[in-house]
Design a protein around this motif. Structure first.
Motif, PDB file in Angstrom:
ATOM      1  N   ILE A  71      -9.134  -2.384  -9.668  1.00 38.79           N
ATOM      2  CA  ILE A  71      -8.691  -3.029 -10.920  1.00 38.79           C
ATOM      3  C   ILE A  71      -8.149  -1.985 -11.885  1.00 38.79           C
ATOM      4  O   ILE A  71      -7.112  -2.181 -12.510  1.00 38.79           O
ATOM      5  CB  ILE A  71      -9.846  -3.841 -11.548  1.00 38.79           C
ATOM      6  CG1 ILE A  71     -10.168  -5.044 -10.663  1.00 38.79           C
ATOM      7  CG2 ILE A  71      -9.483  -4.299 -12.960  1.00 38.79           C
ATOM      8  CD1 ILE A  71     -11.424  -5.776 -11.066  1.00 38.79           C
ATOM      9  N   GLU A  72      -8.836  -0.871 -11.982  1.00 41.19           N
ATOM     10  CA  GLU A  72      -8.352   0.215 -12.849  1.00 41.19           C
ATOM     11  C   GLU A  72      -6.988   0.710 -12.394  1.00 41.19           C
ATOM     12  O   GLU A  72      -6.090   0.922 -13.199  1.00 41.19           O
ATOM     13  CB  GLU A  72      -9.334   1.391 -12.838  1.00 41.19           C
ATOM     14  CG  GLU A  72     -10.582   1.162 -13.604  1.00 41.19           C
ATOM     15  CD  GLU A  72     -11.531   2.335 -13.491  1.00 41.19           C
ATOM     16  OE1 GLU A  72     -12.352   2.490 -14.380  1.00 41.19           O
ATOM     17  OE2 GLU A  72     -11.439   3.104 -12.501  1.00 41.19           O
ATOM     18  N   MET A  73      -6.846   0.855 -11.092  1.00 35.52           N
ATOM     19  CA  MET A  73      -5.578   1.339 -10.554  1.00 35.52           C
ATOM     20  C   MET A  73      -4.444   0.349 -10.838  1.00 35.52           C
ATOM     21  O   MET A  73      -3.351   0.736 -11.226  1.00 35.52           O
ATOM     22  CB  MET A  73      -5.697   1.579  -9.047  1.00 35.52           C
ATOM     23  CG  MET A  73      -4.494   2.281  -8.464  1.00 35.52           C
ATOM     24  SD  MET A  73      -4.754   2.867  -6.793  1.00 35.52           S
ATOM     25  CE  MET A  73      -4.791   1.347  -5.907  1.00 35.52           C
ATOM     26  N   LEU A  74      -4.704  -0.930 -10.701  1.00 32.40           N
ATOM     27  CA  LEU A  74      -3.685  -1.935 -11.000  1.00 32.40           C
ATOM     28  C   LEU A  74      -3.323  -1.925 -12.482  1.00 32.40           C
ATOM     29  O   LEU A  74      -2.160  -2.067 -12.854  1.00 32.40           O
ATOM     30  CB  LEU A  74      -4.160  -3.330 -10.563  1.00 32.40           C
ATOM     31  CG  LEU A  74      -4.202  -3.563  -9.057  1.00 32.40           C
ATOM     32  CD1 LEU A  74      -4.841  -4.923  -8.755  1.00 32.40           C
ATOM     33  CD2 LEU A  74      -2.821  -3.478  -8.463  1.00 32.40           C
ATOM     34  N   ALA A  75      -4.305  -1.748 -13.329  1.00 32.65           N
ATOM     35  CA  ALA A  75      -4.051  -1.685 -14.779  1.00 32.65           C
ATOM     36  C   ALA A  75      -3.195  -0.465 -15.122  1.00 32.65           C
ATOM     37  O   ALA A  75      -2.248  -0.546 -15.909  1.00 32.65           O
ATOM     38  CB  ALA A  75      -5.363  -1.656 -15.547  1.00 32.65           C
ATOM     39  N   VAL A  76      -3.509   0.673 -14.527  1.00 33.01           N
ATOM     40  CA  VAL A  76      -2.736   1.895 -14.766  1.00 33.01           C
ATOM     41  C   VAL A  76      -1.301   1.727 -14.277  1.00 33.01           C
ATOM     42  O   VAL A  76      -0.341   2.112 -14.950  1.00 33.01           O
ATOM     43  CB  VAL A  76      -3.416   3.117 -14.104  1.00 33.01           C
ATOM     44  CG1 VAL A  76      -2.496   4.316 -14.085  1.00 33.01           C
ATOM     45  CG2 VAL A  76      -4.712   3.450 -14.827  1.00 33.01           C
ATOM     46  N   LEU A  77      -1.130   1.121 -13.102  1.00 29.95           N
ATOM     47  CA  LEU A  77       0.223   0.877 -12.584  1.00 29.95           C
ATOM     48  C   LEU A  77       1.004  -0.069 -13.493  1.00 29.95           C
ATOM     49  O   LEU A  77       2.188   0.143 -13.752  1.00 29.95           O
ATOM     50  CB  LEU A  77       0.161   0.313 -11.163  1.00 29.95           C
ATOM     51  CG  LEU A  77      -0.138   1.320 -10.063  1.00 29.95           C
ATOM     52  CD1 LEU A  77      -0.347   0.608  -8.725  1.00 29.95           C
ATOM     53  CD2 LEU A  77       0.956   2.345  -9.956  1.00 29.95           C
ATOM     54  N   PHE A 134       4.512   0.920 -15.314  1.00 29.01           N
ATOM     55  CA  PHE A 134       5.758   0.167 -15.172  1.00 29.01           C
ATOM     56  C   PHE A 134       6.255  -0.353 -16.516  1.00 29.01           C
ATOM     57  O   PHE A 134       7.453  -0.404 -16.761  1.00 29.01           O
ATOM     58  CB  PHE A 134       5.596  -0.982 -14.170  1.00 29.01           C
ATOM     59  CG  PHE A 134       5.563  -0.512 -12.745  1.00 29.01           C
ATOM     60  CD1 PHE A 134       6.606   0.230 -12.217  1.00 29.01           C
ATOM     61  CD2 PHE A 134       4.484  -0.799 -11.930  1.00 29.01           C
ATOM     62  CE1 PHE A 134       6.588   0.663 -10.907  1.00 29.01           C
ATOM     63  CE2 PHE A 134       4.443  -0.360 -10.618  1.00 29.01           C
ATOM     64  CZ  PHE A 134       5.502   0.375 -10.103  1.00 29.01           C
ATOM     65  N   LEU A 135       5.342  -0.719 -17.397  1.00 33.03           N
ATOM     66  CA  LEU A 135       5.737  -1.164 -18.735  1.00 33.03           C
ATOM     67  C   LEU A 135       6.393  -0.020 -19.515  1.00 33.03           C
ATOM     68  O   LEU A 135       7.444  -0.202 -20.138  1.00 33.03           O
ATOM     69  CB  LEU A 135       4.511  -1.707 -19.485  1.00 33.03           C
ATOM     70  CG  LEU A 135       4.768  -2.275 -20.867  1.00 33.03           C
ATOM     71  CD1 LEU A 135       5.666  -3.498 -20.756  1.00 33.03           C
ATOM     72  CD2 LEU A 135       3.452  -2.637 -21.534  1.00 33.03           C
ATOM     73  N   ILE A 136       5.803   1.149 -19.450  1.00 35.15           N
ATOM     74  CA  ILE A 136       6.377   2.323 -20.134  1.00 35.15           C
ATOM     75  C   ILE A 136       7.732   2.675 -19.523  1.00 35.15           C
ATOM     76  O   ILE A 136       8.697   2.955 -20.234  1.00 35.15           O
ATOM     77  CB  ILE A 136       5.401   3.518 -20.069  1.00 35.15           C
ATOM     78  CG1 ILE A 136       4.179   3.234 -20.960  1.00 35.15           C
ATOM     79  CG2 ILE A 136       6.080   4.808 -20.508  1.00 35.15           C
ATOM     80  CD1 ILE A 136       3.066   4.244 -20.810  1.00 35.15           C
ATOM     81  N   ALA A 137       7.822   2.650 -18.200  1.00 33.61           N
ATOM     82  CA  ALA A 137       9.090   2.963 -17.528  1.00 33.61           C
ATOM     83  C   ALA A 137      10.169   1.962 -17.915  1.00 33.61           C
ATOM     84  O   ALA A 137      11.329   2.328 -18.108  1.00 33.61           O
ATOM     85  CB  ALA A 137       8.908   2.980 -16.025  1.00 33.61           C
ATOM     86  N   ALA A 138       9.806   0.693 -18.058  1.00 31.78           N
ATOM     87  CA  ALA A 138      10.795  -0.327 -18.435  1.00 31.78           C
ATOM     88  C   ALA A 138      11.345  -0.092 -19.834  1.00 31.78           C
ATOM     89  O   ALA A 138      12.473  -0.476 -20.141  1.00 31.78           O
ATOM     90  CB  ALA A 138      10.157  -1.714 -18.348  1.00 31.78           C
TER      91      ALA A 138
END
Length: 197
Positions: free
Chosen positions: A20-26, A30-34
């Motif tokens: 869950i932590e890993m999915l949240a970090v990803l 992706f939000l920052i990259a967008a």
């Protein structure tokens, strides 16, 4: 519940929490990259447009100096080193031409012409020695039905400001093309940009 069963259950819970932590970090990544990637692309596009405008100012400066001093000026573009500079022809007598306006019945419309000689760089001039940035690519120069894409090209301004009309193309290597258009007479250099469809 035995100790081994509790340890196994705790280990599974920790692995699930880690997923869950890993999915949240990803998701955050992706939000920052967008948000950031489009800004970087716009900054690259703006850098190419700014470089084209600086070149336009250098061309206008060379034309104005040619008219003001009554001697030929030129902007030399080196496609191989991705740079440009401004040069001027020397005065015929070693000194700038001088006119005594009070002694003339009519004012001439153009400054007197000097004999051709060796050109010298104009120190301190806009574009006296300028390299294009890493995001700017010199594409080609179109002038008098000819196209130049390598080596040296010179855009020369006569003492009356006249030059053959020319267009210099710059791009960012991707989806932006910038057109620097030099008019034949005293119109300012025009910079327009085109984005690929």
């Amino acid at each position: 519940m035995s100790r081994a069963a509790r340890a196994s259950r705790t280990s599974r819970a920790q692995r699930a929490f880690t997923m869950i932590e890993m999915l949240a970090v990803l998701a955050i990544f992706f939000l920052i990259a967008a948000v950031i990637v489009p800004r970087i692309a716009r900054a690259t596009d703006q850098a190419v447009i700014d470089e084209a405008r600086r070149l336009g100012y250098s061309l206008d400066f060379a034309r104005e100096k040619a008219i003001a001093l009554g001697r030929t000026h030129r902007v030399v573009i080196d496609f191989d080193t991705r740079s440009y500079w401004t040069e001027q022809a020397p005065p015929a007598s070693g000194t700038p031409p001088m006119l005594r306006w009070a002694e003339l019945d009519e004012l001439p419309l153009v400054a007197p012409r000097d004999a051709a000689g060796e050109f010298a760089r104009v120190a301190g001039a806009p574009g006296s020695s300028t390299e294009f940035g890493p995001s700017t690519r010199l594409s080609h120069l179109e002038a008098e039905g000819d196209e130049i894409a390598s080596g040296l090209a010179a855009i020369e301004f006569a003492p009356d400001g006249e030059t053959p009309p020319a267009t210099l193309w710059l791009d960012n290597g991707a989806d932006l093309r910038v057109e620097v258009t030099i008019a034949a007479f005293s119109d300012p250099t025009r910079v327009t940009f085109h984005e690929a469809e």
